[in-house]
Design a protein around this motif. Sequence first.
Motif, short mmCIF file in Angstrom:
data_model
loop_
_atom_site.label_atom_id
_atom_site.label_comp_id
_atom_site.label_asym_id
_atom_site.label_seq_id
_atom_site.Cartn_x
_atom_site.Cartn_y
_atom_site.Cartn_z
N TRP A 423 0.83 -1.21 0.00
CA TRP A 423 0.00 0.00 0.00
C TRP A 423 0.86 1.25 0.00
CZ3 TRP A 423 -2.61 3.02 4.37
CH2 TRP A 423 -3.55 3.93 3.82
N ASP A 424 0.49 2.21 -0.84
CA ASP A 424 1.25 3.45 -1.01
C ASP A 424 0.26 4.62 -0.97
OD1 ASP A 424 2.91 5.50 -1.68
OD2 ASP A 424 3.59 4.65 -3.59
N PRO A 425 -0.05 5.14 0.23
CA PRO A 425 -1.05 6.23 0.33
C PRO A 425 -0.65 7.50 -0.39
CG PRO A 425 0.05 5.85 2.45
CD PRO A 425 0.43 4.72 1.55
N VAL A 426 0.66 7.77 -0.48
CA VAL A 426 1.11 8.97 -1.19
C VAL A 426 0.71 8.87 -2.67
CG1 VAL A 426 3.12 10.30 -1.92
CG2 VAL A 426 3.00 9.36 0.40
N HIS A 427 0.93 7.70 -3.25
CA HIS A 427 0.53 7.46 -4.64
C HIS A 427 -0.97 7.67 -4.81
CE1 HIS A 427 -1.36 4.61 -7.47
NE2 HIS A 427 -0.38 4.93 -8.30
N ASP A 428 -1.76 7.09 -3.92
CA ASP A 428 -3.21 7.10 -4.08
C ASP A 428 -3.78 8.51 -3.93
OD1 ASP A 428 -2.75 4.43 -4.27
OD2 ASP A 428 -3.95 3.84 -2.55
N VAL A 429 -3.30 9.25 -2.95
CA VAL A 429 -3.78 10.63 -2.76
C VAL A 429 -3.36 11.50 -3.94
CG1 VAL A 429 -3.56 12.70 -1.35
CG2 VAL A 429 -3.86 10.48 -0.25
N SER A 430 -2.13 11.35 -4.39
CA SER A 430 -1.62 12.17 -5.50
C SER A 430 -2.45 11.97 -6.76
CB SER A 430 -0.16 11.82 -5.79
OG SER A 430 0.65 12.04 -4.66
N PHE A 431 -2.76 10.73 -7.07
CA PHE A 431 -3.48 10.46 -8.32
C PHE A 431 -5.00 10.67 -8.17
CE2 PHE A 431 0.56 8.58 -9.41
CZ PHE A 431 0.69 8.98 -10.74
N THR A 432 -5.50 10.68 -6.95
CA THR A 432 -6.89 11.08 -6.75
C THR A 432 -7.06 12.56 -7.09
OG1 THR A 432 -7.25 9.43 -5.02
CG2 THR A 432 -8.75 11.32 -5.06
N ILE A 433 -6.14 13.38 -6.60
CA ILE A 433 -6.19 14.82 -6.90
C ILE A 433 -5.98 15.07 -8.38
CG2 ILE A 433 -5.05 17.03 -6.48
CD1 ILE A 433 -4.34 15.94 -3.67
N LEU A 434 -4.96 14.43 -8.96
CA LEU A 434 -4.68 14.61 -10.38
C LEU A 434 -5.86 14.15 -11.23
CD1 LEU A 434 -2.71 15.31 -12.68
CD2 LEU A 434 -1.85 12.95 -12.52
N GLY A 435 -6.44 12.99 -10.91
CA GLY A 435 -7.57 12.47 -11.66
C GLY A 435 -8.77 13.38 -11.60
N ALA A 436 -9.05 13.96 -10.41
CA ALA A 436 -10.19 14.87 -10.27
C ALA A 436 -10.00 16.12 -11.13
CB ALA A 436 -10.36 15.26 -8.80
N ILE A 437 -8.79 16.64 -11.15
CA ILE A 437 -8.52 17.84 -11.96
C ILE A 437 -8.67 17.54 -13.45
CG2 ILE A 437 -6.72 19.47 -12.65
CD1 ILE A 437 -5.62 19.24 -9.78
N LEU A 438 -8.06 16.45 -13.90
CA LEU A 438 -8.07 16.12 -15.32
C LEU A 438 -9.48 15.77 -15.81
CD1 LEU A 438 -4.82 13.97 -15.72
CD2 LEU A 438 -5.16 16.39 -16.23
N MET A 439 -10.23 14.99 -15.04
CA MET A 439 -11.58 14.62 -15.47
C MET A 439 -12.53 15.80 -15.38
SD MET A 439 -11.34 11.63 -16.65
CE MET A 439 -9.58 11.77 -17.00
N GLY A 440 -12.30 16.70 -14.41
CA GLY A 440 -13.11 17.92 -14.35
C GLY A 440 -12.91 18.76 -15.60
N LEU A 441 -11.68 18.86 -16.07
CA LEU A 441 -11.38 19.59 -17.29
C LEU A 441 -12.03 18.92 -18.50
CD1 LEU A 441 -9.90 21.86 -18.77
CD2 LEU A 441 -7.84 20.42 -18.79
N ALA A 442 -11.96 17.60 -18.56
CA ALA A 442 -12.57 16.86 -19.67
C ALA A 442 -14.09 17.06 -19.71
CB ALA A 442 -12.24 15.38 -19.55
N LEU A 443 -14.72 17.05 -18.54
CA LEU A 443 -16.16 17.29 -18.49
C LEU A 443 -16.50 18.70 -18.96
CD1 LEU A 443 -17.02 15.62 -15.05
CD2 LEU A 443 -17.90 14.91 -17.29
N TYR A 444 -15.70 19.66 -18.57
CA TYR A 444 -15.93 21.06 -18.97
C TYR A 444 -15.82 21.23 -20.48
CZ TYR A 444 -15.16 26.07 -19.50
OH TYR A 444 -15.23 27.38 -19.91
N VAL A 445 -14.79 20.65 -21.06
CA VAL A 445 -14.56 20.79 -22.50
C VAL A 445 -15.66 20.11 -23.30
CG1 VAL A 445 -13.01 20.12 -24.39
CG2 VAL A 445 -12.06 21.03 -22.25
N ASN A 446 -16.17 19.01 -22.80
CA ASN A 446 -17.14 18.22 -23.56
C ASN A 446 -18.56 18.28 -22.98
OD1 ASN A 446 -15.35 16.56 -25.57
ND2 ASN A 446 -14.30 16.41 -23.59
N TRP A 447 -18.86 19.34 -22.25
CA TRP A 447 -20.14 19.39 -21.56
C TRP A 447 -21.36 19.27 -22.49
CZ3 TRP A 447 -21.57 17.97 -17.15
CH2 TRP A 447 -22.83 18.29 -16.66
N PRO A 448 -21.37 19.86 -23.67
CA PRO A 448 -22.55 19.66 -24.55
C PRO A 448 -22.80 18.19 -24.87
CG PRO A 448 -21.24 21.50 -25.33
CD PRO A 448 -20.45 20.85 -24.25
#
Length: 459
Positions: A423-448
């Motif tokens: 288990w690597d909590p640093v990895h999991d927290v880091s990629f949770t934050i990164l994933g939220a940012i990237l997917m939020g941007l993808a949703l914004y760009v493709n909202w229609p």
Amino acid sequence: MIGVGSKLTALRNGQGIAARAFRGSAFTVLSFGGGQVLRLASNLILTRLLFPEAFGLMALVYVFMQGLNNFSDVGITPSIMQSKRGDDRDFLNTAWTIQIIRGFLLWGVTFVIAIPAAQFFEAPELAQLLPAVGVTLAIMGFNPTRFDTAHRHMAFGRLTAIDLISQVVSLIVAVVAAYILQSVWALVISGIFGALVHLVLMSLYLPGEGNRLRWEKAATQELVTFGKWIFLSTVVGFFLVQGDKIILGKFLSLETLGIYNIGFFLAGFPLLLGALLNRRILIPIYRDCPPKASRENYKQLQKMRFVLSLALMGALFFMAVLSSFLIDIMYDERYMLAGGILVLIACSQVPQVIALTYDQAALAAGNSRQFFVLNFARAVFMLAGLLIGVQLFGLPGALIGQGVAMILVYPFVIWLAQDQGTWDPVHDVSFTILGAILMGLALYVNWPAVEGVLALKSP
């Protein structure tokens, strides 16, 4: 610069675990990337020759094919990869004999389930399609164990070439058959040809001795003992991987299911690649460098985990942010809904990418029971999320429910990872934050496009 060059040379030619992992990863990416390019080319051509309902029908057919495989999987490949007898001829021949018997039994089952399946999904064509596609199960039963031995030693060069050649043949046959027949049977014929070519090429060109029929009691006992939990894991794994097709196949029209399958096909590239790398590379690495053994092993695996997760998250973001553009340029107007579906599926897969690299540690340690418990939890939560979501909010609810389900499974991931020392909590927290940012941007760009999916009525 010289140091970098010498390191690359060592990775290309060395026999250490890092060198074999590097080469294995490179060949896996090449095989997967080439295969996905061929699948995409096939998809683009066939969507112009066939109708969306054909892809919906084949999605249902392969649900049953995958189900039969999973419900009878005795864990031959992981058994060979982790066993101390993994290179013993009697052990390998016994495994091959079991595999052949299993293949013919599965083909027979397709005749039994064909009519009930056609009635359940209200798709009469399934009564003929299932037994026809079932031929591939019997063919694959004869695949030589040299395939598994190559995986055991991470020798993927010829496997990559064989996979790509088989897929090229399958693509050519599919296009020609679709042009002539203009029906879903083109996909059936191409699948059978692909399986035959794959078997012939492996039998002729993989190094090592050929298999013979053999039934050694000790080998059978070891395969069954290890494989019983693999069997249960693949049963629940079937519902995890195919649960969406089963549930949506009941609630959606064949046309909508076919469009969903297009979006799923494109969104699934990164996660499929990650899962393939996970199975092929991490079992030998965990076996030879268990993270519990030393801090050095843990750190080495931590670096590999960060690199793999970063690459997969980047690929997932690429597919998500360009979803509307990709669907618009590659498909006609009948498939436009797939753009929004692609984005939502990509968002739901972020938790799976984060937790991807943990479960193989249990298999490498011979703990197939622990692997089963995690997969069971995943399947239960996934099916619940899909079923509740589709009943309340239709297709959008099912897509969102998948993501919520994988978040709720995370405590089970921690349990397995802590027990195996990975288990690597640093990895999991880091990629949770990164994933939220990237997917939020993808949703914004493709909202229609996303709004188009969200506007669909519940069933």
